[in-house]
Design a protein around this motif. Structure first.
Motif, PDB file in Angstrom:
ATOM      1  N   TYR A 482       0.863  -1.183   0.000  1.00  0.00           N
ATOM      2  CA  TYR A 482       0.000   0.000   0.000  1.00  0.00           C
ATOM      3  C   TYR A 482       0.897   1.229   0.000  1.00  0.00           C
ATOM      4  CZ  TYR A 482      -4.204   2.743   0.967  1.00  0.00           C
ATOM      5  OH  TYR A 482      -5.263   3.622   0.869  1.00  0.00           O
ATOM      6  N   ALA A 483       0.752   2.092  -0.997  1.00  0.00           N
ATOM      7  CA  ALA A 483       1.645   3.236  -1.179  1.00  0.00           C
ATOM      8  C   ALA A 483       0.925   4.548  -0.893  1.00  0.00           C
ATOM      9  CB  ALA A 483       2.188   3.252  -2.608  1.00  0.00           C
ATOM     10  N   GLY A 484       1.719   5.547  -0.497  1.00  0.00           N
ATOM     11  CA  GLY A 484       1.221   6.911  -0.406  1.00  0.00           C
ATOM     12  C   GLY A 484       0.501   7.268   0.867  1.00  0.00           C
ATOM     13  N   VAL A 485       0.620   6.458   1.913  1.00  0.00           N
ATOM     14  CA  VAL A 485      -0.101   6.760   3.147  1.00  0.00           C
ATOM     15  C   VAL A 485       0.375   8.075   3.759  1.00  0.00           C
ATOM     16  CG1 VAL A 485      -0.476   6.006   5.536  1.00  0.00           C
ATOM     17  CG2 VAL A 485      -0.717   4.373   3.659  1.00  0.00           C
ATOM     18  N   ASP A 486       1.668   8.381   3.632  1.00  0.00           N
ATOM     19  CA  ASP A 486       2.176   9.618   4.216  1.00  0.00           C
ATOM     20  C   ASP A 486       1.617  10.863   3.526  1.00  0.00           C
ATOM     21  OD1 ASP A 486       3.570   9.016   1.901  1.00  0.00           O
ATOM     22  OD2 ASP A 486       5.415   9.980   2.574  1.00  0.00           O
ATOM     23  N   GLU A 487       0.969  10.668   2.381  1.00  0.00           N
ATOM     24  CA  GLU A 487       0.368  11.795   1.672  1.00  0.00           C
ATOM     25  C   GLU A 487      -1.120  11.944   1.971  1.00  0.00           C
ATOM     26  OE1 GLU A 487       1.223  11.190  -2.434  1.00  0.00           O
ATOM     27  OE2 GLU A 487       3.396  11.337  -2.184  1.00  0.00           O
ATOM     28  N   LEU A 488      -1.683  11.054   2.808  1.00  0.00           N
ATOM     29  CA  LEU A 488      -3.118  11.089   3.072  1.00  0.00           C
ATOM     30  C   LEU A 488      -3.510  12.287   3.935  1.00  0.00           C
ATOM     31  CD1 LEU A 488      -3.847   7.303   3.726  1.00  0.00           C
ATOM     32  CD2 LEU A 488      -4.391   8.628   1.670  1.00  0.00           C
ATOM     33  N   ASN A 489      -2.951  12.344   5.127  1.00  0.00           N
ATOM     34  CA  ASN A 489      -3.278  13.437   6.036  1.00  0.00           C
ATOM     35  C   ASN A 489      -2.317  13.420   7.228  1.00  0.00           C
ATOM     36  OD1 ASN A 489      -4.207  11.415   7.824  1.00  0.00           O
ATOM     37  ND2 ASN A 489      -6.282  11.546   6.981  1.00  0.00           N
ATOM     38  N   ALA A 490      -2.474  14.373   8.134  1.00  0.00           N
ATOM     39  CA  ALA A 490      -1.571  14.522   9.271  1.00  0.00           C
ATOM     40  C   ALA A 490      -1.665  13.331  10.221  1.00  0.00           C
ATOM     41  CB  ALA A 490      -1.894  15.817  10.016  1.00  0.00           C
TER      42      ALA A 490
END
Length: 684
Positions: A482-490
């Motif tokens: 699963y990629a991009g979790v750090d771009e989801l939200n704070a």
């Protein structure tokens, strides 16, 4: 070979800044006023760029310093850079494969004419890139930049560099003059022989207050027969085996017998290169596969047949023949003590023939050892960050710890650095925990991450979904990539930062436990991070002290940061200043205008570190200047205490020597440390 469709029309490039276009084909930009920026439309090649392609330029930078050339890739509001320092005043090629946008490493492989290369940016892909630019940073006395050709290819070009020699018979730059430049072999030989005679009679620490280990005889604690740390109520100390207070004032690679530099593909650029089978100069030759650090980064096959020459050794051979090694040890071990340095730091065998252990026995100077070949698991998380929760990591750490068995009863052994500048932390914008989420169940740490998140949300997937703005059906779904979790939200970023700390704790705990079991008395000096922020102290109390490199105008901010973030004492693993008046293609990471001003800067740094209650050591990087055309990774800096002819940089050394003689008065608070202004210079 590349096809016509992969050629890039340099006439279509736009000079965005830094100079004036005076020719279209080849593209020539002159009168450089700042960083030259050339816009390169991705459509210019006429076909879809691919990660297997090499982006290749054929260029020449007319300036009196290394040419800092980069490819800049814009992805939205983010920037990813790939680049090299190129040999100036000669036509060279720079080739970087676009798969490097995956950011799997920090160092690029050195090529002829293309010296140190770096990868900088969070992982991405060429398909996500909006714009590509070619840039050249302003150097020393810049004149022009010529771009002869640019193209994409699946094959590497011929990197051979042609042209008039740049390097004289002693390893010095022919195009620049400076005070102390060697111009006569007989004079150099006479100087070195006089230095040898002096070393035989003058080889002790300054004054009568230094113990045999370089400790302070006026302040004593319990003698345990080995080095240990102690807080006396006012400050941290190290204590030498005889019980004397000890501050580790070190020189990195103080045991190194000169530095090998690449000649492969650049033979035209040297006035003097003896035959490789020459019986006189055989000790000055090697190949890159004989340098463990090159092999670690690039593999042994990449170094076979890539020849390197050590001019510092050659100069000693000119003076002492086959007795050069003994003469080098005698001269330079005496200098270190005479100048007030009491630690030889790093001490790795970065050349298989370096004989570091023999040097240490003969020198009689306390030392630290930097462990090599930090464990790499089959599944790596990001760059050199391993699968730290796996049984494989634990097993590898057991083997890793055996490196220090030979030193466990040596009283001169202060301790060990577990690692050296881990590449995962250099790319500080990338969180290894987020990269772990991209892995599947084959990575053991992934399962630990899933359990961590399950515990954080009390097994309630709805709560996690609400926080992350996701729609997982269960925590089991997190086990898939699963990629991009750090771009989801704070909230998602905060959770991943917490697990990042847990990962780092395990990263530290496993090798630390193995090392302490093998060598319980040696001090664990930490990971020798390249730099740190307040977010990088996880696992700190597992070390005996915290280590970070400190390349700064002043050491004070680092001292204060460490004091705020940990109760552990600090050892600065590397620091230095260069002078901008000496003949190398690069000055240093931090610079003064002259060698005299460099001495002031070094004296300041030493005083402030010695006086800090939480600092127990500073290790200067490094003893030798680097080769004009680059060492194994292309570094070519003027930062040494001695030059390629084994001459001290006197103005700098004398300033450091004066502070070192009063080292323990500064450390004990008897003399106040005062920062003195010095003239700063930009890096070129």
């Amino acid at each position: 070979m590349f096809t016509a469709a992969a050629k890039i029309d340099v006439r279509a490039m736009v000079v965005e800044s830094g100079g004036e276009r005076v020719s279209a084909a080849p593209l020539v930009v002159r009168n450089q006023t700042g960083k030259i920026v050339l816009a390169l439309p991705k459509s210019a090649a006429g076909y879809r760029w691919h990660e297997d392609d090499y982006l290749i330029i054929d260029c020449e930078a007319q300036q009196n310093s290394k040419a800092n050339v980069k490819y800049e890739f814009k992805i939205g509001d983010k920037l990813f850079t790939l680049g090299y320092y190129l040999v100036p005043k000669r036509r060279v090629k720079m080739a970087i494969q676009l798969v490097e946008l995956a950011s799997r490493r920090w160092f690029l492989q050195t090529r002829p004419g293309a010296m140190k290369g770096h990868v900088s940016g969070s992982p991405t892909h060429i398909d996500k890139v909006d714009e590509v630019r070619i840039t050249l940073e302003k150097g020393r006395e810049p004149q022009s930049f010529t771009l002869y050709d640019a193209y994409l290819s699946r094959e590497l070009p011929d990197f051979t560099v042609k042209g008039e020699p740049m390097v004289d018979q002693f390893g010095q730059w022919k195009d620049m003059d400076w005070a102390g430049k060697v111009k006569d072999e007989a004079a150099m030989v006479g100087f070195l022989r006089a230095e040898y005679d002096r070393a035989l009679r003058d080889h002790d620490y300054p004054g009568d207050e230094f113990s045999r280990y370089g400790g302070w005889t006026k302040k004593r604690f319990e003698a345990r027969g080995f080095f240990y740390k102690l807080h006396d109520g006012r400050r941290w100390w190290l204590v030498d085996p005889d019980g004397c207070a000890f501050f580790s004032n070190g020189v990195c690679y103080g045991s190194r017998m000169g530095v090998h530099g690449f000649v492969d593909g650049m033979e035209d650029l040297f006035d003097f290169l003896p035959p490789k089978d020459d019986p006189v100069f055989k000790d000055a030759w090697t190949t890159a596969d004989q340098i463990p650090e090159f092999v670690k980064r690039n593999g042994a096959e990449a170094g076979k047949g890539r020849y390197m020459f050590n001019f510092a050794r050659a100069n000693m051979i000119r003076a002492f023949g086959d007795k050069w090694w003994d003469a080098w040890v005698t001269i330079n071990a005496a200098r270190l003590k005479r100048w007030g340095f009491n630690t030889i730091s790093v001490c790795v065998n970065n050349y298989f023939d370096e004989r570091a252990e023999d040097y240490l026995k003969k020198a009689g100077v306390p030392f630290t050892w930097t462990l090599k070949c930090f464990p790499k698991t089959r599944e790596m998380v990001f760059r050199d960050f391993p699968d730290v929760f796996s049984p494989e990591y634990a097993m590898l750490c057991q083997d890793f710890a055996q490196q220090i068995v030979a030193f466990k009863d040596n009283p001169y052994f202060i301790g060990y650095f577990i690692n050296n500048e881990p590449e995962w932390l250099v790319q500080w914008t990338t969180n290894p925990a987020e990269q772990l989420l991209r892995k599947g169940p084959e990575c053991v740490s992934k399962g630990v991450l899933v359990e961590f998140m399950k515990g954080a949300y009390a097994g309630n997937i709805a709560a996690l979904n609400a926080a992350w703005a996701t729609a997982f059906g269960s925590f089991d779904e997190l086990a898939a990539p699963y990629a991009g979790v750090d771009e989801l939200n704070a909230a998602a970023r905060a959770d991943l930062r917490k697990f990042r700390a847990r990962m780092i704790e395990e990263y530290v705990r496993v090798p630390t436990s193995a090392l302490k079991a093998v060598c319980p008395n040696a001090l664990n000096l930490g990971m020798r991070y390249a730099s740190v922020t307040e977010n990088d102290f996880a696992g700190d109390t597992l070390f005996d002290m915290f280590s970070s490199n400190g390349y700064r105008r002043s050491v004070v901010p680092l001292l204060e940061l460490v004091a705020r973030c940990t109760t552990m004492p600090l050892v600065v693993g590397e620091w230095h200043y260069g002078g901008s008046d000496y003949g190398l293609l690069d000055n240093a990471l931090v610079n003064a205008t002259t060698q005299t001003e460099r001495g002031k800067a070094c004296a300041n740094y030493l005083q402030m570190a010695m006086a800090a209650p939480n600092c127990v050591g500073v290790h200067y990087f490094e003893f030798n200047d680097q080769p004009l055309l680059g060492r194994f990774d292309g570094e070519c800096m003027q930062h040494g205490l001695i030059d390629v002819c084994n001459q001290p940089h006197t103005a700098c050394v004398e300033a450091m020597k004066a502070v070192n003689a009063k080292m323990y008065q500064y450390a004990n608070g008897d003399i106040a440390a005062v920062e003195t202004p010095w003239e700063f210079a930009q890096r070129f």
